[in-house]
Design a protein around this motif. Sequence first.
Motif, PDB file in Angstrom:
ATOM      1  N   SER A 100       0.823  -1.217   0.000  1.00  0.00           N
ATOM      2  CA  SER A 100       0.000   0.000   0.000  1.00  0.00           C
ATOM      3  C   SER A 100       0.852   1.260   0.000  1.00  0.00           C
ATOM      4  O   SER A 100       0.478   2.279  -0.574  1.00  0.00           O
ATOM      5  CB  SER A 100      -0.929   0.000   1.208  1.00  0.00           C
ATOM      6  OG  SER A 100      -1.787  -1.120   1.199  1.00  0.00           O
TER       7      SER A 100
ATOM      8  N   GLU B 279       1.678   2.837  -3.296  1.00  0.00           N
ATOM      9  CA  GLU B 279       0.602   3.412  -4.106  1.00  0.00           C
ATOM     10  C   GLU B 279       0.902   4.880  -4.403  1.00  0.00           C
ATOM     11  O   GLU B 279       1.457   5.605  -3.574  1.00  0.00           O
ATOM     12  CB  GLU B 279      -0.741   3.290  -3.378  1.00  0.00           C
ATOM     13  CG  GLU B 279      -1.219   1.864  -3.167  1.00  0.00           C
ATOM     14  CD  GLU B 279      -1.676   1.213  -4.457  1.00  0.00           C
ATOM     15  OE1 GLU B 279      -1.924   1.947  -5.438  1.00  0.00           O
ATOM     16  OE2 GLU B 279      -1.788  -0.026  -4.492  1.00  0.00           O
TER      17      GLU B 279
ATOM     18  N   TYR C 127      -1.031   7.481  -4.635  1.00  0.00           N
ATOM     19  CA  TYR C 127      -1.699   8.480  -3.808  1.00  0.00           C
ATOM     20  C   TYR C 127      -1.010   8.638  -2.456  1.00  0.00           C
ATOM     21  O   TYR C 127      -0.992   9.735  -1.880  1.00  0.00           O
ATOM     22  CB  TYR C 127      -3.184   8.134  -3.634  1.00  0.00           C
ATOM     23  CG  TYR C 127      -3.478   6.963  -2.726  1.00  0.00           C
ATOM     24  CD1 TYR C 127      -3.768   7.161  -1.378  1.00  0.00           C
ATOM     25  CD2 TYR C 127      -3.491   5.658  -3.208  1.00  0.00           C
ATOM     26  CE1 TYR C 127      -4.048   6.096  -0.539  1.00  0.00           C
ATOM     27  CE2 TYR C 127      -3.769   4.587  -2.379  1.00  0.00           C
ATOM     28  CZ  TYR C 127      -4.043   4.807  -1.045  1.00  0.00           C
ATOM     29  OH  TYR C 127      -4.321   3.751  -0.224  1.00  0.00           O
TER      30      TYR C 127
ATOM     31  N   GLN D 244      -5.503  13.048   2.965  1.00  0.00           N
ATOM     32  CA  GLN D 244      -5.615  11.787   2.240  1.00  0.00           C
ATOM     33  C   GLN D 244      -6.186  10.686   3.142  1.00  0.00           C
ATOM     34  O   GLN D 244      -6.941   9.827   2.678  1.00  0.00           O
ATOM     35  CB  GLN D 244      -4.253  11.365   1.702  1.00  0.00           C
ATOM     36  CG  GLN D 244      -4.290  10.109   0.830  1.00  0.00           C
ATOM     37  CD  GLN D 244      -5.177  10.279  -0.395  1.00  0.00           C
ATOM     38  OE1 GLN D 244      -4.947  11.180  -1.203  1.00  0.00           O
ATOM     39  NE2 GLN D 244      -6.192   9.433  -0.533  1.00  0.00           N
TER      40      GLN D 244
ATOM     41  N   SER E 175      -9.479   8.793   1.959  1.00  0.00           N
ATOM     42  CA  SER E 175      -9.451   7.332   1.804  1.00  0.00           C
ATOM     43  C   SER E 175     -10.473   6.666   2.714  1.00  0.00           C
ATOM     44  O   SER E 175     -11.135   5.693   2.322  1.00  0.00           O
ATOM     45  CB  SER E 175      -8.050   6.802   2.112  1.00  0.00           C
ATOM     46  OG  SER E 175      -7.096   7.327   1.211  1.00  0.00           O
TER      47      SER E 175
ATOM     48  N   SER F 241     -14.038   7.247   1.271  1.00  0.00           N
ATOM     49  CA  SER F 241     -14.337   6.564   0.004  1.00  0.00           C
ATOM     50  C   SER F 241     -14.234   5.043   0.105  1.00  0.00           C
ATOM     51  O   SER F 241     -15.064   4.326  -0.452  1.00  0.00           O
ATOM     52  CB  SER F 241     -13.408   7.071  -1.088  1.00  0.00           C
ATOM     53  OG  SER F 241     -12.053   6.817  -0.750  1.00  0.00           O
ATOM     54  N   ASP F 242     -13.219   4.538   0.837  1.00  0.00           N
ATOM     55  CA  ASP F 242     -12.956   3.095   0.812  1.00  0.00           C
ATOM     56  C   ASP F 242     -12.886   2.446   2.193  1.00  0.00           C
ATOM     57  O   ASP F 242     -12.601   1.252   2.287  1.00  0.00           O
ATOM     58  CB  ASP F 242     -11.653   2.807   0.063  1.00  0.00           C
ATOM     59  CG  ASP F 242     -11.715   3.279  -1.379  1.00  0.00           C
ATOM     60  OD1 ASP F 242     -12.712   2.976  -2.051  1.00  0.00           O
ATOM     61  OD2 ASP F 242     -10.772   3.962  -1.820  1.00  0.00           O
TER      62      ASP F 242
ATOM     63  N   ASP G  77      -9.536   0.293   6.058  1.00  0.00           N
ATOM     64  CA  ASP G  77      -8.381  -0.414   5.508  1.00  0.00           C
ATOM     65  C   ASP G  77      -7.607   0.439   4.509  1.00  0.00           C
ATOM     66  O   ASP G  77      -6.378   0.351   4.421  1.00  0.00           O
ATOM     67  CB  ASP G  77      -8.826  -1.713   4.840  1.00  0.00           C
ATOM     68  CG  ASP G  77      -9.268  -2.764   5.854  1.00  0.00           C
ATOM     69  OD1 ASP G  77      -8.871  -2.629   7.026  1.00  0.00           O
ATOM     70  OD2 ASP G  77     -10.007  -3.692   5.478  1.00  0.00           O
ATOM     71  N   ALA G  78      -8.306   1.254   3.746  1.00  0.00           N
ATOM     72  CA  ALA G  78      -7.630   2.106   2.761  1.00  0.00           C
ATOM     73  C   ALA G  78      -6.910   3.272   3.431  1.00  0.00           C
ATOM     74  O   ALA G  78      -5.910   3.777   2.910  1.00  0.00           O
ATOM     75  CB  ALA G  78      -8.646   2.637   1.745  1.00  0.00           C
TER      76      ALA G  78
END
Length: 266
Positions: free
Chosen positions: A52, A55, A57, A226, A230, A233-234, A237-238
């Motif tokens: 992760s 990533e 982002y 962020q 995150s 939106s997700d 876990d994100a």
Amino acid sequence: MSRVLSRSETQTGHTVGVRELVPVLGAVLLLYFVVPVMVLVLTYSPTALLTSLTETYVINAAITSLVAALGSTTIAIVFGLPLAYWLSKNNGALATAAMGAVVLPLVLPPVVSGMLLLTVVGPNGLGGLTDLALTRSLLGVVAAQTFVASPFFVVTAKAAFDGIDDHLEEASRSLGRDWVGTMCSVTVPLAKPGLLAGLVLTFARAMGEFGATMMLAYYPRTLPVQIWASFISDGLDAALPVAVVLLGVALGTLLIVHALRATPWR
């Protein structure tokens, strides 16, 4: 006589009981601080975390936070050091009012700070009289962080200057050094531990700033923004990988402060 001894023994027993309870109460609060961090470290898969962290982002948010925090910390030093020195050497009504203005961002909710900044540097700043629209820009992030974080440097630096004996500066000037020479050779070296503590606190506060940054800039996203985006939106876990990066920055900051022996809480 026996009644007096009995009462004394009872009071001693109560004192010992309270004394034994004190560390237990402190340990409960300490666990409250430590357990969430330990749970995050121990339950999140290291492999998934490393994946992760690569990533785009996450990397972009980390770079934005680092660059903006360095910028806001630099601004705090350049403008905050003279202000802190002036506040330390003056005790009049003007200095008191100025100190109140410095402390104000510390007690304001960060979201309110962002709203206040929007009235000046937003799209309709000063009733539309200015074109200082810093929203959705790195400059806006720096502006928000500076407003919220720079008071930490000013307050800490002022305390460091307050601890310097004025006679040492007077002795330096009596030996022929001008004000700049005295500042460089006497004042700043003596205040160095406090100045370093203020610098680290300012940088850490800027890295963790969320409310004012979200209100004023939002883009480019910093690590705290962020995390929020995150999570919304997700889900959790994100958001956790970004939170781990920020946690690492916080722990690194503590280690640096300890290594410099400039801990502000001592």
